[in-house]
Scaffold this motif. Structure first.
Motif, PDB file in Angstrom:
ATOM      1  N   LEU A  13      42.405  43.093  45.712  1.00 33.95           N
ATOM      2  CA  LEU A  13      42.102  43.993  44.600  1.00 33.95           C
ATOM      3  C   LEU A  13      41.796  43.232  43.312  1.00 33.95           C
ATOM      4  O   LEU A  13      41.028  43.700  42.477  1.00 33.95           O
ATOM      5  CB  LEU A  13      43.265  44.970  44.380  1.00 33.95           C
ATOM      6  N   VAL A  14      42.379  42.053  43.164  1.00 36.20           N
ATOM      7  CA  VAL A  14      42.113  41.232  41.980  1.00 36.20           C
ATOM      8  C   VAL A  14      40.811  40.446  42.136  1.00 36.20           C
ATOM      9  O   VAL A  14      40.052  40.285  41.183  1.00 36.20           O
ATOM     10  CB  VAL A  14      43.298  40.265  41.725  1.00 36.20           C
ATOM     11  N   THR A  15      40.519  39.996  43.333  1.00 30.75           N
ATOM     12  CA  THR A  15      39.393  39.103  43.585  1.00 30.75           C
ATOM     13  C   THR A  15      38.075  39.821  43.866  1.00 30.75           C
ATOM     14  O   THR A  15      37.025  39.428  43.361  1.00 30.75           O
ATOM     15  CB  THR A  15      39.713  38.185  44.788  1.00 30.75           C
ATOM     16  N   LEU A  16      38.121  40.850  44.665  1.00 27.19           N
ATOM     17  CA  LEU A  16      36.892  41.460  45.170  1.00 27.19           C
ATOM     18  C   LEU A  16      35.975  42.100  44.120  1.00 27.19           C
ATOM     19  O   LEU A  16      34.761  42.034  44.277  1.00 27.19           O
ATOM     20  CB  LEU A  16      37.204  42.457  46.285  1.00 27.19           C
ATOM     21  N   PRO A  17      36.499  42.707  43.049  1.00 29.59           N
ATOM     22  CA  PRO A  17      35.553  43.264  42.071  1.00 29.59           C
ATOM     23  C   PRO A  17      34.576  42.223  41.513  1.00 29.59           C
ATOM     24  O   PRO A  17      33.398  42.506  41.334  1.00 29.59           O
ATOM     25  CB  PRO A  17      36.468  43.827  40.977  1.00 29.59           C
ATOM     26  N   GLN A  18      35.060  41.007  41.263  1.00 39.57           N
ATOM     27  CA  GLN A  18      34.156  39.953  40.788  1.00 39.57           C
ATOM     28  C   GLN A  18      33.158  39.565  41.873  1.00 39.57           C
ATOM     29  O   GLN A  18      32.009  39.259  41.587  1.00 39.57           O
ATOM     30  CB  GLN A  18      34.952  38.714  40.339  1.00 39.57           C
ATOM     31  N   LEU A  19      33.595  39.574  43.117  1.00 37.79           N
ATOM     32  CA  LEU A  19      32.716  39.216  44.230  1.00 37.79           C
ATOM     33  C   LEU A  19      31.596  40.231  44.389  1.00 37.79           C
ATOM     34  O   LEU A  19      30.479  39.874  44.757  1.00 37.79           O
ATOM     35  CB  LEU A  19      33.520  39.101  45.529  1.00 37.79           C
ATOM     36  N   ASP A  29      32.154  43.868  53.219  1.00 36.71           N
ATOM     37  CA  ASP A  29      32.826  43.394  54.430  1.00 36.71           C
ATOM     38  C   ASP A  29      34.291  43.062  54.164  1.00 36.71           C
ATOM     39  O   ASP A  29      35.178  43.461  54.923  1.00 36.71           O
ATOM     40  CB  ASP A  29      32.124  42.148  54.989  1.00 36.71           C
ATOM     41  N   LEU A  30      34.535  42.325  53.082  1.00 38.86           N
ATOM     42  CA  LEU A  30      35.907  41.924  52.786  1.00 38.86           C
ATOM     43  C   LEU A  30      36.755  43.106  52.317  1.00 38.86           C
ATOM     44  O   LEU A  30      37.939  43.182  52.640  1.00 38.86           O
ATOM     45  CB  LEU A  30      35.933  40.800  51.754  1.00 38.86           C
ATOM     46  N   TYR A  31      36.162  44.034  51.586  1.00 34.56           N
ATOM     47  CA  TYR A  31      36.909  45.218  51.165  1.00 34.56           C
ATOM     48  C   TYR A  31      37.360  46.011  52.387  1.00 34.56           C
ATOM     49  O   TYR A  31      38.510  46.436  52.482  1.00 34.56           O
ATOM     50  CB  TYR A  31      36.057  46.102  50.248  1.00 34.56           C
ATOM     51  N   GLU A  32      36.448  46.173  53.315  1.00 34.17           N
ATOM     52  CA  GLU A  32      36.786  46.923  54.531  1.00 34.17           C
ATOM     53  C   GLU A  32      37.896  46.225  55.320  1.00 34.17           C
ATOM     54  O   GLU A  32      38.870  46.854  55.723  1.00 34.17           O
ATOM     55  CB  GLU A  32      35.556  47.098  55.415  1.00 34.17           C
ATOM     56  N   GLU A  37      41.010  48.556  56.090  1.00 36.71           N
ATOM     57  CA  GLU A  37      41.591  48.380  57.422  1.00 36.71           C
ATOM     58  C   GLU A  37      42.697  47.316  57.411  1.00 36.71           C
ATOM     59  O   GLU A  37      42.883  46.596  58.387  1.00 36.71           O
ATOM     60  CB  GLU A  37      40.497  47.999  58.416  1.00 36.71           C
ATOM     61  N   SER A  38      43.441  47.229  56.329  1.00 32.20           N
ATOM     62  CA  SER A  38      44.448  46.174  56.183  1.00 32.20           C
ATOM     63  C   SER A  38      45.518  46.236  57.272  1.00 32.20           C
ATOM     64  O   SER A  38      46.039  45.199  57.682  1.00 32.20           O
ATOM     65  CB  SER A  38      45.099  46.229  54.813  1.00 32.20           C
ATOM     66  N   SER A  39      45.829  47.422  57.758  1.00 29.90           N
ATOM     67  CA  SER A  39      46.886  47.533  58.779  1.00 29.90           C
ATOM     68  C   SER A  39      46.469  46.903  60.100  1.00 29.90           C
ATOM     69  O   SER A  39      47.312  46.536  60.911  1.00 29.90           O
ATOM     70  CB  SER A  39      47.272  48.994  58.998  1.00 29.90           C
ATOM     71  N   SER A  40      45.154  46.749  60.302  1.00 30.62           N
ATOM     72  CA  SER A  40      44.694  46.132  61.547  1.00 30.62           C
ATOM     73  C   SER A  40      43.949  44.823  61.283  1.00 30.62           C
ATOM     74  O   SER A  40      43.115  44.402  62.079  1.00 30.62           O
ATOM     75  CB  SER A  40      43.779  47.106  62.312  1.00 30.62           C
ATOM     76  N   PHE A  41      44.263  44.168  60.140  1.00 28.58           N
ATOM     77  CA  PHE A  41      43.581  42.919  59.791  1.00 28.58           C
ATOM     78  C   PHE A  41      43.800  41.877  60.880  1.00 28.58           C
ATOM     79  O   PHE A  41      44.919  41.649  61.329  1.00 28.58           O
ATOM     80  CB  PHE A  41      44.100  42.369  58.455  1.00 28.58           C
ATOM     81  N   THR A  49      36.977  34.654  56.338  1.00 36.29           N
ATOM     82  CA  THR A  49      37.177  35.245  55.014  1.00 36.29           C
ATOM     83  C   THR A  49      37.181  34.151  53.946  1.00 36.29           C
ATOM     84  O   THR A  49      36.533  34.279  52.899  1.00 36.29           O
ATOM     85  CB  THR A  49      38.503  36.034  54.978  1.00 36.29           C
ATOM     86  N   VAL A  50      37.884  33.059  54.215  1.00 38.65           N
ATOM     87  CA  VAL A  50      37.931  31.935  53.275  1.00 38.65           C
ATOM     88  C   VAL A  50      36.531  31.351  53.081  1.00 38.65           C
ATOM     89  O   VAL A  50      36.112  31.073  51.952  1.00 38.65           O
ATOM     90  CB  VAL A  50      38.923  30.853  53.766  1.00 38.65           C
ATOM     91  N   THR A  51      35.778  31.193  54.161  1.00 35.85           N
ATOM     92  CA  THR A  51      34.410  30.667  54.066  1.00 35.85           C
ATOM     93  C   THR A  51      33.538  31.568  53.199  1.00 35.85           C
ATOM     94  O   THR A  51      32.771  31.097  52.358  1.00 35.85           O
ATOM     95  CB  THR A  51      33.786  30.508  55.470  1.00 35.85           C
ATOM     96  N   THR A  52      33.654  32.885  53.383  1.00 37.96           N
ATOM     97  CA  THR A  52      32.874  33.828  52.575  1.00 37.96           C
ATOM     98  C   THR A  52      33.212  33.676  51.098  1.00 37.96           C
ATOM     99  O   THR A  52      32.314  33.649  50.250  1.00 37.96           O
ATOM    100  CB  THR A  52      33.142  35.278  53.033  1.00 37.96           C
TER     101      THR A  52
END
Length: 131
Positions: A13-19, A29-32, A37-41, A49-52
């Motif tokens: 939530l802190v990182t993705l808005p800037q992305l 993709d990362l938001y989803e 879908e955090s419960s099934s990450f 994810t780190v590479t992205t």
């Protein structure tokens, strides 16, 4: 959720808005995967994810040295390399020499995003001082 899932969601939530300003597809993709879908990450995809995120460091105006490496990132983790050419704000490959011009478009997109959520003072600050 578990403490690690809650931490991942908070970080996202802190990182993705800037992305979103840099790479809308990566944001979606990362938001989803990290929020919707955090419960099934799938933790086996954490390396992807780190590479992205790493591919967008230049757009986010950060470097590999600033981020560092987490202690758990051993073995097959992606090696961070600061890019001299990268994709930014919908452009194709942008070199570091043209980054200042591309940042104007990033600022415009950031202002638009802030206006959508009625963050008028923040939008004015980006207009006055840049992102």
């Amino acid at each position: 959720g578990t403490e690690s899932t809650d931490s991942m969601i908070l970080f996202a939530l802190v990182t993705l808005p800037q992305l979103m300003v840099c790479d809308e597809d990566a944001f979606a993709d990362l938001y989803e995967s990290t929020i919707t879908e955090s419960s099934s990450f799938d933790s086996s995809l954490l390396s992807d994810t780190v590479t992205t995120l790493q591919k967008n460091y230049a757009c986010l105006d950060i470097s590999c040295a600033q981020v560092g490496t987490a202690s758990f990132m051993v073995g097959d983790w992606p090696v961070c390399q600061d890019l001299t050419e990268f994709s930014i704000a919908g452009y194709g490959e942008v070199s570091s020499q043209t980054m200042d011009v591309a940042k104007v478009d990033i600022d415009i997109r950031t202002i638009g995003m802030l206006l959508e959520i009625e963050a008028y003072d923040a939008a004015a600050n980006v207009y006055k001082y840049g992102g």
